[in-house]
Design a protein around this motif. Structure first.
Motif, PDB file in Angstrom:
ATOM      1  N   PRO A  89     -30.678  -9.715 -11.639  1.00 16.50           N
ATOM      2  CA  PRO A  89     -31.480  -9.633 -12.855  1.00 16.50           C
ATOM      3  C   PRO A  89     -32.649 -10.625 -12.849  1.00 16.50           C
ATOM      4  O   PRO A  89     -32.471 -11.798 -12.525  1.00 16.50           O
ATOM      5  CB  PRO A  89     -30.489  -9.966 -13.968  1.00 16.50           C
ATOM      6  CG  PRO A  89     -29.384 -10.698 -13.311  1.00 16.50           C
ATOM      7  CD  PRO A  89     -29.384 -10.367 -11.859  1.00 16.50           C
ATOM      8  N   ILE A  90     -33.833 -10.110 -13.172  1.00 18.43           N
ATOM      9  CA  ILE A  90     -35.055 -10.911 -13.183  1.00 18.43           C
ATOM     10  C   ILE A  90     -35.470 -11.169 -14.639  1.00 18.43           C
ATOM     11  O   ILE A  90     -35.493 -10.243 -15.447  1.00 18.43           O
ATOM     12  CB  ILE A  90     -36.191 -10.155 -12.449  1.00 18.43           C
ATOM     13  CG1 ILE A  90     -35.827  -9.895 -10.982  1.00 18.43           C
ATOM     14  CG2 ILE A  90     -37.528 -10.883 -12.570  1.00 18.43           C
ATOM     15  CD1 ILE A  90     -35.764 -11.118 -10.103  1.00 18.43           C
ATOM     16  N   ASP A  91     -35.776 -12.417 -14.946  1.00 15.39           N
ATOM     17  CA  ASP A  91     -36.260 -12.762 -16.282  1.00 15.39           C
ATOM     18  C   ASP A  91     -37.743 -12.375 -16.376  1.00 15.39           C
ATOM     19  O   ASP A  91     -38.596 -13.007 -15.769  1.00 15.39           O
ATOM     20  CB  ASP A  91     -36.091 -14.269 -16.504  1.00 15.39           C
ATOM     21  CG  ASP A  91     -36.526 -14.708 -17.897  1.00 15.39           C
ATOM     22  OD1 ASP A  91     -37.257 -13.944 -18.575  1.00 15.39           O
ATOM     23  OD2 ASP A  91     -36.148 -15.816 -18.320  1.00 15.39           O
ATOM     24  N   LEU A  92     -38.031 -11.332 -17.123  1.00 14.15           N
ATOM     25  CA  LEU A  92     -39.410 -10.808 -17.165  1.00 14.15           C
ATOM     26  C   LEU A  92     -40.344 -11.693 -17.996  1.00 14.15           C
ATOM     27  O   LEU A  92     -41.557 -11.636 -17.853  1.00 14.15           O
ATOM     28  CB  LEU A  92     -39.414  -9.374 -17.713  1.00 14.15           C
ATOM     29  CG  LEU A  92     -38.628  -8.346 -16.884  1.00 14.15           C
ATOM     30  CD1 LEU A  92     -38.657  -6.981 -17.552  1.00 14.15           C
ATOM     31  CD2 LEU A  92     -39.148  -8.247 -15.458  1.00 14.15           C
ATOM     32  N   GLN A  93     -39.778 -12.510 -18.865  1.00 10.66           N
ATOM     33  CA  GLN A  93     -40.584 -13.418 -19.690  1.00 10.66           C
ATOM     34  C   GLN A  93     -41.002 -14.645 -18.888  1.00 10.66           C
ATOM     35  O   GLN A  93     -41.982 -15.295 -19.187  1.00 10.66           O
ATOM     36  CB  GLN A  93     -39.768 -13.889 -20.909  1.00 10.66           C
ATOM     37  CG  GLN A  93     -39.827 -13.054 -22.185  1.00 10.66           C
ATOM     38  CD  GLN A  93     -40.128 -11.577 -22.005  1.00 10.66           C
ATOM     39  OE1 GLN A  93     -39.261 -10.818 -21.629  1.00 10.66           O
ATOM     40  NE2 GLN A  93     -41.349 -11.151 -22.276  1.00 10.66           N
ATOM     41  N   ASN A  94     -40.213 -14.945 -17.884  1.00 13.51           N
ATOM     42  CA  ASN A  94     -40.472 -16.152 -17.083  1.00 13.51           C
ATOM     43  C   ASN A  94     -40.161 -15.814 -15.628  1.00 13.51           C
ATOM     44  O   ASN A  94     -39.271 -16.382 -15.021  1.00 13.51           O
ATOM     45  CB  ASN A  94     -39.580 -17.286 -17.595  1.00 13.51           C
ATOM     46  CG  ASN A  94     -39.798 -18.590 -16.849  1.00 13.51           C
ATOM     47  OD1 ASN A  94     -40.811 -18.786 -16.195  1.00 13.51           O
ATOM     48  ND2 ASN A  94     -38.814 -19.475 -16.908  1.00 13.51           N
ATOM     49  N   ARG A  95     -40.916 -14.837 -15.107  1.00 17.31           N
ATOM     50  CA  ARG A  95     -40.460 -14.291 -13.826  1.00 17.31           C
ATOM     51  C   ARG A  95     -40.811 -15.170 -12.640  1.00 17.31           C
ATOM     52  O   ARG A  95     -41.848 -15.827 -12.621  1.00 17.31           O
ATOM     53  CB  ARG A  95     -40.934 -12.851 -13.629  1.00 17.31           C
ATOM     54  CG  ARG A  95     -42.396 -12.592 -13.618  1.00 17.31           C
ATOM     55  CD  ARG A  95     -42.669 -11.089 -13.618  1.00 17.31           C
ATOM     56  NE  ARG A  95     -42.748 -10.558 -14.967  1.00 17.31           N
ATOM     57  CZ  ARG A  95     -42.889  -9.269 -15.271  1.00 17.31           C
ATOM     58  NH1 ARG A  95     -42.968  -8.363 -14.330  1.00 17.31           N
ATOM     59  NH2 ARG A  95     -42.966  -8.865 -16.519  1.00 17.31           N
ATOM     60  N   PRO A  96     -39.934 -15.188 -11.645  1.00 18.87           N
ATOM     61  CA  PRO A  96     -40.163 -16.005 -10.459  1.00 18.87           C
ATOM     62  C   PRO A  96     -41.357 -15.472  -9.657  1.00 18.87           C
ATOM     63  O   PRO A  96     -41.497 -14.260  -9.486  1.00 18.87           O
ATOM     64  CB  PRO A  96     -38.872 -15.852  -9.658  1.00 18.87           C
ATOM     65  CG  PRO A  96     -38.114 -14.716 -10.266  1.00 18.87           C
ATOM     66  CD  PRO A  96     -38.653 -14.458 -11.617  1.00 18.87           C
ATOM     67  N   ALA A  97     -42.197 -16.368  -9.182  1.00 21.97           N
ATOM     68  CA  ALA A  97     -43.374 -15.969  -8.412  1.00 21.97           C
ATOM     69  C   ALA A  97     -42.976 -15.236  -7.129  1.00 21.97           C
ATOM     70  O   ALA A  97     -43.662 -14.310  -6.689  1.00 21.97           O
ATOM     71  CB  ALA A  97     -44.206 -17.203  -8.073  1.00 21.97           C
TER      72      ALA A  97
ATOM     73  N   SER B  62     -38.403 -18.479 -13.114  1.00 18.18           N
ATOM     74  CA  SER B  62     -39.380 -19.163 -12.253  1.00 18.18           C
ATOM     75  C   SER B  62     -38.806 -20.398 -11.562  1.00 18.18           C
ATOM     76  O   SER B  62     -39.376 -20.897 -10.593  1.00 18.18           O
ATOM     77  CB  SER B  62     -40.601 -19.558 -13.073  1.00 18.18           C
ATOM     78  OG  SER B  62     -40.199 -20.440 -14.102  1.00 18.18           O
ATOM     79  N   THR B  63     -37.667 -20.882 -12.034  1.00 16.50           N
ATOM     80  CA  THR B  63     -37.072 -22.068 -11.402  1.00 16.50           C
ATOM     81  C   THR B  63     -36.027 -21.687 -10.352  1.00 16.50           C
ATOM     82  O   THR B  63     -35.484 -22.551  -9.672  1.00 16.50           O
ATOM     83  CB  THR B  63     -36.377 -22.958 -12.454  1.00 16.50           C
ATOM     84  OG1 THR B  63     -35.273 -22.222 -13.015  1.00 16.50           O
ATOM     85  CG2 THR B  63     -37.328 -23.351 -13.578  1.00 16.50           C
ATOM     86  N   SER B  64     -35.718 -20.395 -10.240  1.00 13.71           N
ATOM     87  CA  SER B  64     -34.631 -19.964  -9.341  1.00 13.71           C
ATOM     88  C   SER B  64     -35.109 -19.796  -7.900  1.00 13.71           C
ATOM     89  O   SER B  64     -36.247 -19.434  -7.651  1.00 13.71           O
ATOM     90  CB  SER B  64     -34.059 -18.626  -9.810  1.00 13.71           C
ATOM     91  OG  SER B  64     -33.781 -18.631 -11.179  1.00 13.71           O
ATOM     92  N   GLU B  65     -34.176 -20.045  -6.988  1.00  8.33           N
ATOM     93  CA  GLU B  65     -34.449 -19.796  -5.564  1.00  8.33           C
ATOM     94  C   GLU B  65     -34.376 -18.290  -5.306  1.00  8.33           C
ATOM     95  O   GLU B  65     -33.557 -17.589  -5.903  1.00  8.33           O
ATOM     96  CB  GLU B  65     -33.382 -20.484  -4.704  1.00  8.33           C
ATOM     97  CG  GLU B  65     -33.500 -21.988  -4.659  1.00  8.33           C
ATOM     98  CD  GLU B  65     -34.804 -22.437  -4.029  1.00  8.33           C
ATOM     99  OE1 GLU B  65     -35.124 -21.989  -2.915  1.00  8.33           O
ATOM    100  OE2 GLU B  65     -35.527 -23.237  -4.673  1.00  8.33           O
ATOM    101  N   PRO B  66     -35.200 -17.771  -4.393  1.00  8.53           N
ATOM    102  CA  PRO B  66     -35.113 -16.346  -4.072  1.00  8.53           C
ATOM    103  C   PRO B  66     -33.865 -16.039  -3.245  1.00  8.53           C
ATOM    104  O   PRO B  66     -33.382 -16.912  -2.522  1.00  8.53           O
ATOM    105  CB  PRO B  66     -36.372 -16.098  -3.239  1.00  8.53           C
ATOM    106  CG  PRO B  66     -36.741 -17.416  -2.662  1.00  8.53           C
ATOM    107  CD  PRO B  66     -36.272 -18.444  -3.654  1.00  8.53           C
TER     108      PRO B  66
END
Length: 234
Positions: free
Chosen positions: A58-66, A15-19
């Protein structure tokens, strides 16, 4: 089959990462390293030698980016593939899409009988998963046993190689990530050996483990056990 050096895997985006810059001409495969559905497409990419053509995200599914749901894939799950200015999903469709739309060895044989059988086995994979997953809460031997018998019998149809269609194909890719996890979990938690009395399945697993493009995608067994315990036995 394309062999390759062990790939350096990119870190998870959360959730903190840039797209990433969407539709900039880069082909991206959005996955999660633990997800067996995503692993299907990851294997397909690898065995076709497309590591330089399809970038892993890779996407973090526990804390996924909006932004993943908002901008990329409204279904908000993995895998999805960004290619040719569109994003598509569903693992079985994507195996076929990557196989058909990119270079590299074809993962379906020319033989019409084998193609027909491939379709049958790939269609059956959903039933296979459902039955085995359900068995975790019931009687493993009664419920999961027949599913592994089905695979054993399926592996007996063509004897020109150890794989479902003789040679390595989309069918092996559809089943491998799940058989990998089921074998670990059923053995560890229920002391149930899926290869016992199933020599073809045992041989198939052995041969799959020699496939470079698959080996690189395998999960940490302890993570499987922990995840499945929390998900199915809690």
């Amino acid at each position: 089959m394309a062999t390759s050096v062990q790939e350096v895997l990119p870190p998870f985006l959360d959730s903190t990462s840039e797209p990433p810059t969407l539709f900039d001409g880069t082909t991206r495969l959005y996955i999660n390293y633990q997800c067996p559905f995503a692993q299907r497409v990851w294997i397909t990419r690898n065995v076709k030698g497309l590591q330089d053509k399809i970038k892993l995200v890779p996407i973090d599914l526990q804390n996924r980016p909006a932004w993943y749901k908002e901008k990329i894939y409204p279904q908000n799950k993995v895998p999805s593939l960004e290619h040719d200015n569109k994003v598509i999903g569903e693992s079985l469709d994507l195996i076929n899409y990557v196989d058909s739309n990119f270079e590299g060895p074809s993962l379906l044989p020319d033989d019409p009988e084998k193609q027909k059988y491939a379709e049958e086995l790939i269609t059956y994979s959903d039933t296979f998963l459902k039955e085995v997953y359900t068995s975790f809460k019931g009687d493993v031997e009664k419920q999961a046993g027949p599913q592994f018998d089905y695979l054993e019998k399926a592996l007996d149809k063509f004897d020109d190689g150890p794989f479902f269609l003789g040679q390595f194909s989309q069918v092996d890719i559809a089943y491998a990530p799940f058989v990998e996890r089921f074998q670990i979990f059923l053995q560890e938690v229920f002391k149930y050996d899926i290869t016992s009395g199933r020599p073809k399945l045992a041989k198939w697993i052995e041969e799959m483990n020699k496939v470079d493009g698959y080996k690189q995608t395998k999960v940490d067994p302890q993570k499987v056990v922990d995840l499945y315990k929390s998900r199915f036995l809690a």
